[in-house]
Write a protein that holds these residues in place. Structure first.
Motif, PDB file in Angstrom:
ATOM      1  N   ILE A 375       0.843  -1.202   0.000  1.00 37.38           N
ATOM      2  CA  ILE A 375       0.000   0.000   0.000  1.00 37.38           C
ATOM      3  C   ILE A 375       0.879   1.254   0.000  1.00 37.38           C
ATOM      4  CG2 ILE A 375      -1.630   1.330   1.400  1.00 37.38           C
ATOM      5  CD1 ILE A 375      -2.854  -1.316   2.310  1.00 37.38           C
ATOM      6  N   PHE A 376       1.937   1.242   0.795  1.00 32.51           N
ATOM      7  CA  PHE A 376       2.840   2.404   0.881  1.00 32.51           C
ATOM      8  C   PHE A 376       3.485   2.687  -0.474  1.00 32.51           C
ATOM      9  CE2 PHE A 376       6.784   4.563   2.117  1.00 32.51           C
ATOM     10  CZ  PHE A 376       6.291   5.529   2.969  1.00 32.51           C
ATOM     11  N   ARG A 377       3.979   1.645  -1.145  1.00 30.36           N
ATOM     12  CA  ARG A 377       4.583   1.821  -2.471  1.00 30.36           C
ATOM     13  C   ARG A 377       3.553   2.310  -3.479  1.00 30.36           C
ATOM     14  NH1 ARG A 377       7.744  -2.816  -1.039  1.00 30.36           N
ATOM     15  NH2 ARG A 377       6.092  -4.190  -1.787  1.00 30.36           N
ATOM     16  N   LEU A 378       2.353   1.796  -3.365  1.00 29.17           N
ATOM     17  CA  LEU A 378       1.285   2.206  -4.276  1.00 29.17           C
ATOM     18  C   LEU A 378       0.987   3.696  -4.133  1.00 29.17           C
ATOM     19  CD1 LEU A 378      -0.919   1.262  -6.314  1.00 29.17           C
ATOM     20  CD2 LEU A 378      -2.401   0.882  -4.343  1.00 29.17           C
ATOM     21  N   LEU A 385      -4.913   8.610  -3.736  1.00 28.79           N
ATOM     22  CA  LEU A 385      -5.888   7.551  -4.008  1.00 28.79           C
ATOM     23  C   LEU A 385      -6.951   7.553  -2.914  1.00 28.79           C
ATOM     24  CD1 LEU A 385      -3.632   4.485  -4.983  1.00 28.79           C
ATOM     25  CD2 LEU A 385      -5.039   5.864  -6.532  1.00 28.79           C
ATOM     26  N   GLU A 386      -8.189   7.231  -3.328  1.00 30.75           N
ATOM     27  CA  GLU A 386      -9.247   7.013  -2.345  1.00 30.75           C
ATOM     28  C   GLU A 386      -9.104   5.609  -1.759  1.00 30.75           C
ATOM     29  OE1 GLU A 386     -12.564   8.192  -5.072  1.00 30.75           O
ATOM     30  OE2 GLU A 386     -13.221   9.296  -3.278  1.00 30.75           O
ATOM     31  N   GLN A 387      -9.825   5.375  -0.653  1.00 28.39           N
ATOM     32  CA  GLN A 387      -9.706   4.079   0.010  1.00 28.39           C
ATOM     33  C   GLN A 387     -10.131   2.942  -0.913  1.00 28.39           C
ATOM     34  OE1 GLN A 387     -11.146   3.858   4.078  1.00 28.39           O
ATOM     35  NE2 GLN A 387     -11.847   1.764   3.741  1.00 28.39           N
ATOM     36  N   ASP A 392      -8.567  -1.720  -4.559  1.00 28.11           N
ATOM     37  CA  ASP A 392      -8.578  -2.342  -5.885  1.00 28.11           C
ATOM     38  C   ASP A 392      -7.171  -2.505  -6.441  1.00 28.11           C
ATOM     39  OD1 ASP A 392     -11.314  -2.384  -5.691  1.00 28.11           O
ATOM     40  OD2 ASP A 392     -11.620  -0.555  -6.862  1.00 28.11           O
ATOM     41  N   PHE A 393      -6.373  -1.439  -6.388  1.00 32.26           N
ATOM     42  CA  PHE A 393      -5.027  -1.499  -6.962  1.00 32.26           C
ATOM     43  C   PHE A 393      -4.116  -2.457  -6.188  1.00 32.26           C
ATOM     44  CE2 PHE A 393      -5.870   2.901  -8.777  1.00 32.26           C
ATOM     45  CZ  PHE A 393      -5.961   2.431 -10.076  1.00 32.26           C
ATOM     46  N   ALA A 394      -4.219  -2.461  -4.853  1.00 30.09           N
ATOM     47  CA  ALA A 394      -3.357  -3.323  -4.041  1.00 30.09           C
ATOM     48  C   ALA A 394      -3.871  -4.749  -3.958  1.00 30.09           C
ATOM     49  CB  ALA A 394      -3.221  -2.740  -2.632  1.00 30.09           C
ATOM     50  N   MET A 395      -5.100  -4.978  -4.399  1.00 33.93           N
ATOM     51  CA  MET A 395      -5.715  -6.307  -4.374  1.00 33.93           C
ATOM     52  C   MET A 395      -5.708  -6.884  -2.957  1.00 33.93           C
ATOM     53  SD  MET A 395      -4.415  -7.999  -7.955  1.00 33.93           S
ATOM     54  CE  MET A 395      -2.700  -7.633  -7.676  1.00 33.93           C
ATOM     55  N   PRO A 397      -8.299  -7.224   0.590  1.00 30.50           N
ATOM     56  CA  PRO A 397      -9.696  -7.094   1.043  1.00 30.50           C
ATOM     57  C   PRO A 397      -9.937  -5.760   1.749  1.00 30.50           C
ATOM     58  CG  PRO A 397      -8.848  -9.277   1.555  1.00 30.50           C
ATOM     59  CD  PRO A 397      -7.696  -8.496   1.023  1.00 30.50           C
ATOM     60  N   ALA A 398     -11.185  -5.275   1.628  1.00 30.19           N
ATOM     61  CA  ALA A 398     -11.518  -3.935   2.111  1.00 30.19           C
ATOM     62  C   ALA A 398     -11.227  -3.763   3.603  1.00 30.19           C
ATOM     63  CB  ALA A 398     -12.993  -3.649   1.825  1.00 30.19           C
ATOM     64  N   LYS A 399     -11.590  -4.765   4.415  1.00 30.76           N
ATOM     65  CA  LYS A 399     -11.400  -4.639   5.868  1.00 30.76           C
ATOM     66  C   LYS A 399      -9.918  -4.535   6.223  1.00 30.76           C
ATOM     67  CE  LYS A 399     -12.944  -6.702  10.184  1.00 30.76           C
ATOM     68  NZ  LYS A 399     -11.953  -7.376  10.931  1.00 30.76           N
ATOM     69  N   GLU A 400      -9.091  -5.398   5.590  1.00 31.72           N
ATOM     70  CA  GLU A 400      -7.658  -5.361   5.879  1.00 31.72           C
ATOM     71  C   GLU A 400      -7.028  -4.069   5.373  1.00 31.72           C
ATOM     72  OE1 GLU A 400      -5.523  -8.805   4.612  1.00 31.72           O
ATOM     73  OE2 GLU A 400      -7.080 -10.198   5.296  1.00 31.72           O
ATOM     74  N   ALA A 401      -7.393  -3.637   4.189  1.00 31.47           N
ATOM     75  CA  ALA A 401      -6.827  -2.404   3.637  1.00 31.47           C
ATOM     76  C   ALA A 401      -7.176  -1.211   4.515  1.00 31.47           C
ATOM     77  CB  ALA A 401      -7.341  -2.186   2.213  1.00 31.47           C
ATOM     78  N   LYS A 402      -8.413  -1.198   5.023  1.00 32.73           N
ATOM     79  CA  LYS A 402      -8.829  -0.099   5.895  1.00 32.73           C
ATOM     80  C   LYS A 402      -8.009  -0.082   7.185  1.00 32.73           C
ATOM     81  CE  LYS A 402     -12.975   1.724   8.184  1.00 32.73           C
ATOM     82  NZ  LYS A 402     -14.418   1.507   8.426  1.00 32.73           N
ATOM     83  N   ASP A 403      -7.809  -1.235   7.796  1.00 33.25           N
ATOM     84  CA  ASP A 403      -7.008  -1.308   9.024  1.00 33.25           C
ATOM     85  C   ASP A 403      -5.568  -0.880   8.774  1.00 33.25           C
ATOM     86  OD1 ASP A 403      -9.195  -2.194  10.381  1.00 33.25           O
ATOM     87  OD2 ASP A 403      -8.667  -4.330  10.280  1.00 33.25           O
ATOM     88  N   MET A 404      -5.006  -1.336   7.671  1.00 33.22           N
ATOM     89  CA  MET A 404      -3.610  -0.982   7.361  1.00 33.22           C
ATOM     90  C   MET A 404      -3.462   0.514   7.100  1.00 33.22           C
ATOM     91  SD  MET A 404      -2.595  -4.187   4.916  1.00 33.22           S
ATOM     92  CE  MET A 404      -2.652  -5.877   5.521  1.00 33.22           C
ATOM     93  N   LEU A 405      -4.405   1.088   6.367  1.00 32.79           N
ATOM     94  CA  LEU A 405      -4.339   2.526   6.085  1.00 32.79           C
ATOM     95  C   LEU A 405      -4.433   3.340   7.370  1.00 32.79           C
ATOM     96  CD1 LEU A 405      -6.490   2.866   2.834  1.00 32.79           C
ATOM     97  CD2 LEU A 405      -4.108   3.562   3.104  1.00 32.79           C
ATOM     98  N   TYR A 406      -5.326   2.929   8.263  1.00 34.40           N
ATOM     99  CA  TYR A 406      -5.486   3.676   9.516  1.00 34.40           C
ATOM    100  C   TYR A 406      -4.260   3.508  10.417  1.00 34.40           C
ATOM    101  CZ  TYR A 406     -10.371   4.597   8.336  1.00 34.40           C
ATOM    102  OH  TYR A 406     -11.518   5.042   7.729  1.00 34.40           O
ATOM    103  N   THR A 407      -3.641   2.320  10.365  1.00 34.67           N
ATOM    104  CA  THR A 407      -2.412   2.123  11.146  1.00 34.67           C
ATOM    105  C   THR A 407      -1.300   3.026  10.633  1.00 34.67           C
ATOM    106  OG1 THR A 407      -3.021  -0.179  11.587  1.00 34.67           O
ATOM    107  CG2 THR A 407      -0.711   0.431  11.900  1.00 34.67           C
ATOM    108  N   LEU A 408      -1.126   3.053   9.301  1.00 33.88           N
ATOM    109  CA  LEU A 408      -0.106   3.929   8.716  1.00 33.88           C
ATOM    110  C   LEU A 408      -0.423   5.397   8.973  1.00 33.88           C
ATOM    111  CD1 LEU A 408       0.425   2.120   5.276  1.00 33.88           C
ATOM    112  CD2 LEU A 408       1.987   2.134   7.213  1.00 33.88           C
TER     113      LEU A 408
END
Length: 543
Positions: A375-378, A385-387, A392-395, A397-408
């Protein structure tokens, strides 16, 4: 200047110069420029100790001085340099680099100049020759001419440079500086002059040094009090009195930067490509300034003639390698013209930006895992980018991507930018874009590195203090063994002395040394990251 920088500077000053110098240095770092009386009153330190501490800081270039803010006639004010104090952390790397390039002689020259702040050429040559002679076999000694040759090479490649003349500091500052035998060299506290501003910066004096190094005897210890007078007499008799030399840190940093670029090219492409880049950097190492964005343009013909003899590649193959380097997405090498078979440059700023970017990605991957790093490289590549787009680009799942974005986001590694459609900033009519700003993120990581190094130093000091009795006992026994061996003692006596340390103590001592060596090694590794981030941040300021 941040709190972490001041904390690290205080630990470095305490470890290398003692508690009094640390107290004065950190006070100046926090309080800014102050005169002598103010420093003494606010730190509750006797005036004599303040003078000696300032003298130590000035001697090592960690303190600048000049006329007061009220103009000529006002008391001289002193200002500590945080950047210069932090260079103490890199002393082992400077010394190791000198050893790699110029052998044991170059290593000892740089070590002596770093330990004393600045020295005359004659004193340096005699001290280094004596040290090398002391470590040689009985009956052998080091010629002064060999040390002079190594010293000359260090000056020719700009690793050593002259201190600025006294006249550049003004008369007010020199008259108020604490009087010591090293007072003539006080101008080392100013920023090192460039070759353009000071034509004699890299000019060697005519020194008459004939002789060999002397082997130090035990009786020489009683003559330590006369060391200053003896050094002064030697300097006057050699013809270089008043000409002091200091280490050119910027030149070492340029060498470190070049080595980092060469290693990156070797890991990205192959060894031949890295050797071509090494040749380009070596051809322009003296002519390229620290703030330059590119190296001097070099033709393909010049590069081909300057390649090492063991790289017997043909000219067409070289052209293919140069084209490959120019077309590489990292953009380490660029083409600036077509004359002479093509003019090529090394893009230093672009290379530092890519090295810093790779460091940031590595940190994110180590701390948060490979998916967060994806996600960071993307975000670094796509900028905003929107959530939903991140998912979609990182392929992921929505729940995991949301948690990772909020952690970062909580770690300030990722920023959230709001773009409203209407003036009322209603959430339903607002775009929320995630982005990564590389420069602020690099500054944040740099502060984390300063904190890490400070923690490592504190841990090492704590371990040493906790085992102080055991370390002192070990040193005493080692000294006894050395004296017995020198006097030709029998093996039974040596064994008896060695058994003064019990088996559990020996085991504890080995574990302690292993732990301290590991802490030292970690400090050096973190300092490599600090150097890359500092170089990248500095390059953005001079862009």
């Amino acid at each position: 200047m941040t709190a972490q920088e001041v904390r690290l500077c205080g630990l470095l000053l305490q470890e290398h110069f003692g508690e009094v110098v640390e107290r004065i240095g950190t006070h100046l770092l926090r309080g800014g420029a102050q005169n002598l009386r103010t420093i003494a009153n606010e730190t509750n330190t006797p005036l004599d100790l303040v003078k000696k501490s300032l003298c130590v800081l000035v001697q090592h270039g960690a303190c600048e001085f000049g006329s007061g803010r009220r103009g000529p006639g006002s008391p001289v004010e002193y200002r500590a340099s945080c950047e210069r104090v932090l260079r103490v952390l890199r002393y082992p790397r400077y010394i190791y680099t000198a050893k790699t390039l110029y052998g044991d002689t170059g290593e000892l020259i740089v070590e002596e100049v770093l330990q004393r702040g600045h020295m005359t050429m004659s004193n340096t040559v005699k001290t280094v020759a004596d040290r090398l002679t002391h470590n040689m076999e009985e009956g052998r000694s080091m010629e002064y001419s060999e040390v002079v040759s190594a010293f000359s090479k260090l000056v020719e490649t700009h690793f050593l440079q002259r201190c600025p003349p006294v006249a550049e500091m003004g008369t007010a500052a020199t008259s108020t500086t604490p009087a010591t035998p090293s007072t003539p060299a006080a101008p080392a506290s100013t920023s090192p002059p460039t070759a353009e501003s000071n034509p004699d910066c890299y000019k060697l004096p005519h020194v008459t040094l004939i002789g060999r190094g002397k082997r130090r005897r035990s009786s020489d210890d009683s003559e330590e009090q006369r060391g200053g007078k003896k050094a002064k007499m030697d300097s006057e008799s050699c013809g270089d009195e008043g000409i002091y030399w200091l280490v050119n840190f910027e030149r070492f940093h340029q060498h470190f930067r070049d080595q980092a670029i060469i290693s990156a090219v070797a890991s990205k492409l192959d060894q031949t490509s890295s050797e071509i880049v090494r040749t380009m950097l070596r051809m322009s190492e003296v002519t390229t300034t620290q703030t330059a964005a590119y190296t001097q343009p070099l033709s393909a013909n010049e590069i081909f003639r300057s390649l090492p003899p063991n790289y017997s590649i043909s000219r067409p193959i070289l052209d293919q390698y140069l084209s490959l380097l120019v077309d590489d997405p990292m953009e380490f090498v660029g083409k600036s013209g077509d004359s002479g078979g093509g003019m090529y440059v090394v893009n230093l700023q672009r290379a530092l930006a890519n090295l810093a970017r790779a460091t940031l990605e590595s940190v994110v991957q180590e701390r948060f895992g490979s998916r967060s790093a994806r996600i960071f490289r993307l975000l670094l590549r796509k900028r905003h980018l929107e959530q939903k787009q991140v998912e979609d680009f990182a392929m992921i799942p929505a729940k995991e991507a949301k948690d990772m974005l909020y952690t970062l986001l909580s770690e300030n590694l990722v920023q959230l930018q709001e773009i409203p459609k209407t003036p009322d900033h209603a959430p339903s009519r607002t775009f929320y874009l995630y982005t990564v700003n590389q420069l602020p993120t690099a500054r944040l990581l740099l502060q984390h590195c300063y904190k890490t190094v400070a923690n490592l130093i504190e841990r090492r000091l704590f371990e040493t203090k906790e085992n102080k009795r055991l370390l002192e006992k070990s040193q005493r026994i080692e000294a006894i063994l050395a004296s017995l061996q020198a006097s030709g003692a029998e093996p039974e006596q040596l064994t008896e002395v060695e058994e003064m340390i019990t088996a559990p103590e020996r085991q504890q001592l080995e574990a302690l040394r292993h732990h301290i060596n590991k802490l030292d090694s970690t400090e050096n590794q973190v300092d490599e990251t600090v150097f890359l981030l500092e170089s990248y941040i500095f390059s953005t300021k001079t862009k």
